[in-house]
Design an enzyme around this catalytic site. Structure first.
Site, PDB file in Angstrom:
ATOM      1  N   LYS A   1     -13.174   5.147  -1.361  1.00 39.36           N
ATOM      2  CA  LYS A   1     -14.640   5.270  -1.395  1.00 39.36           C
ATOM      3  C   LYS A   1     -15.095   6.495  -0.599  1.00 39.36           C
ATOM      4  CE  LYS A   1     -15.400   1.175   0.495  1.00 39.36           C
ATOM      5  NZ  LYS A   1     -14.047   0.638   0.743  1.00 39.36           N
TER       6      LYS A   1
ATOM      7  N   ARG B   1     -21.838  -5.274   2.078  1.00 43.09           N
ATOM      8  CA  ARG B   1     -20.555  -5.975   2.070  1.00 43.09           C
ATOM      9  C   ARG B   1     -20.736  -7.481   1.967  1.00 43.09           C
ATOM     10  NH1 ARG B   1     -17.599  -1.650   5.052  1.00 43.09           N
ATOM     11  NH2 ARG B   1     -15.390  -2.111   5.158  1.00 43.09           N
TER      12      ARG B   1
ATOM     13  N   ARG C   1      -2.952   6.976   6.244  1.00 47.07           N
ATOM     14  CA  ARG C   1      -4.214   7.717   6.273  1.00 47.07           C
ATOM     15  C   ARG C   1      -4.524   8.346   7.635  1.00 47.07           C
ATOM     16  NH1 ARG C   1      -9.600   4.643   4.265  1.00 47.07           N
ATOM     17  NH2 ARG C   1      -9.411   3.311   6.088  1.00 47.07           N
TER      18      ARG C   1
ATOM     19  N   ARG D   1      -7.347   5.769  12.324  1.00 47.06           N
ATOM     20  CA  ARG D   1      -8.276   4.725  12.733  1.00 47.06           C
ATOM     21  C   ARG D   1      -7.542   3.569  13.395  1.00 47.06           C
ATOM     22  NH1 ARG D   1     -12.260   3.605   7.726  1.00 47.06           N
ATOM     23  NH2 ARG D   1     -11.992   1.519   8.589  1.00 47.06           N
TER      24      ARG D   1
ATOM     25  N   ARG E   1      -9.170  -7.401   6.881  1.00 49.06           N
ATOM     26  CA  ARG E   1     -10.180  -6.650   6.117  1.00 49.06           C
ATOM     27  C   ARG E   1     -10.135  -7.024   4.639  1.00 49.06           C
ATOM     28  NH1 ARG E   1      -8.317  -0.965   8.062  1.00 49.06           N
ATOM     29  NH2 ARG E   1      -9.955  -0.040   6.796  1.00 49.06           N
TER      30      ARG E   1
HETATM   31  P1  AMP Z   1     -15.136   1.012   6.827  1.00 41.88           P
HETATM   32  O1  AMP Z   1     -15.089   2.371   7.468  1.00 41.88           O
HETATM   33  O2  AMP Z   1     -16.179   0.919   5.745  1.00 41.88           O
HETATM   34  O3  AMP Z   1     -13.785   0.535   6.370  1.00 41.88           O
HETATM   35  O4  AMP Z   1     -15.609   0.001   7.966  1.00 41.88           O
HETATM   36  C1  AMP Z   1     -14.854  -0.205   9.145  1.00 41.88           C
HETATM   37  C2  AMP Z   1     -15.295  -1.503   9.827  1.00 41.88           C
HETATM   38  O5  AMP Z   1     -16.674  -1.415  10.195  1.00 41.88           O
HETATM   39  C3  AMP Z   1     -15.208  -2.744   8.966  1.00 41.88           C
HETATM   40  O6  AMP Z   1     -13.905  -3.316   8.958  1.00 41.88           O
HETATM   41  C4  AMP Z   1     -16.228  -3.655   9.649  1.00 41.88           C
HETATM   42  O7  AMP Z   1     -15.730  -4.168  10.871  1.00 41.88           O
HETATM   43  C5  AMP Z   1     -17.334  -2.669  10.002  1.00 41.88           C
HETATM   44  N1  AMP Z   1     -18.310  -2.499   8.890  1.00 41.88           N
HETATM   45  C6  AMP Z   1     -18.553  -1.365   8.171  1.00 41.88           C
HETATM   46  N2  AMP Z   1     -19.502  -1.565   7.253  1.00 41.88           N
HETATM   47  C7  AMP Z   1     -19.885  -2.871   7.379  1.00 41.88           C
HETATM   48  C8  AMP Z   1     -20.827  -3.701   6.697  1.00 41.88           C
HETATM   49  N3  AMP Z   1     -21.576  -3.220   5.685  1.00 41.88           N
HETATM   50  N4  AMP Z   1     -20.937  -4.994   7.098  1.00 41.88           N
HETATM   51  C9  AMP Z   1     -20.219  -5.479   8.118  1.00 41.88           C
HETATM   52  N5  AMP Z   1     -19.291  -4.770   8.793  1.00 41.88           N
HETATM   53  C10 AMP Z   1     -19.132  -3.463   8.436  1.00 41.88           C
END
Ligand code: AMP
Length: 214
Positions: free
Chosen positions: A13, A87, A126, A160, A171
């Protein structure tokens, strides 16, 4: 046009959102990036969400909806790309309300489909440029031989904290339990465009372009 990119962690994404930004002048709104920024700058909210993020759980709807609301008011561009948001169904409903209040609408929801085995391999390989956030992958898109980011020239790269197998399991579970129901929600709204996220970056890009009708 405002669009949502939806898909499990590691589906690509962020990579595709950056391409859409570069090529179409759209603006990427990634709640993951916003939350990581809050952690780095040491805000109260950043401290509150750190443990949840590292474990792979979802932070509260209230926090992420607040972040998006702020950005919708301040960011400008040729349409927003919602990346990693919404989400949950509650977030999707909140986004509908926010867009309506800002006299905006959603043009499409792109579902990036990738199977779980590929996700584990992608995520554990990554890394990103510490300066501009460009995404690299040890297997499919390695850091250039000179050790410098091909976009900004910086030589500092990071992985990360949540890109490990244990967090990834959580996740993925969160994705299937709480996010996957959104696919039905947007299908019902007539907005869903599934694309195969397993191909090369350019192939996925072309599929997304076709699904957006341009
Ligand atoms: P991402 O970079 O989108 O993979 O997000 C990393 C982490 O941030 C996720 O595993 C969640 O802990 C938190 N996070 C990001 N976006 C959301 C969301 N829309 N709702 C809840 N937690 C989020």
């Amino acid at each position: 046009m405002n669009i949502i990119l939806i898909g499990p962690p590691g589906a690509g994404k962020g990579t595709q959102a950056r391409i859409l930004e570069e090529e179409r002048g759209m603006v990427q709104l990634s709640t993951g990036d916003m939350l990581r920024e809050a952690r780095t700058s040491g805000t109260e909210m950043g401290k509150k969400v750190a443990d949840i993020m590292d474990s792979g759980g979802l932070v509260t709807d209230e926090i992420v909806v607040g972040l998006i609301e702020e950005k919708l008011q301040s960011a400008e561009g040729d349409g927003f790309i919602f990346d990693g948001f919404p989400r949950t169904l509650a977030q999707a409903a909140a986004l509908d309300d926010l867009l309506r209040a800002n006299k905006q609408e959603l043009g499409a929801v792109v579902e990036m489909k990738v199977d779980d085995d590929a996700l584990v391999a992608r995520i554990t390989a990554r890394s990103t440029c510490a300066n501009c956030g460009e995404v690299y992958n040890d297997i499919t898109r390695p850091i250039p031989d000179d050790g410098k980011c091909s976009v900004c020239g910086a030589s500092d790269f990071k992985r990360r904290a949540d890109d490990n197998e244990e967090s990834l399991r959580t996740r993925l579970m969160e994705y299937y339990k709480k996010t996957a129901p959104l696919i039905g929600y947007y299908y019902h709204a007539g907005l869903l465009n599934p694309v195969n996220g397993l191909g090369e970056i350019d192939e996925v890009k072309a599929e997304i372009a076709a699904s957006l009708g341009a």
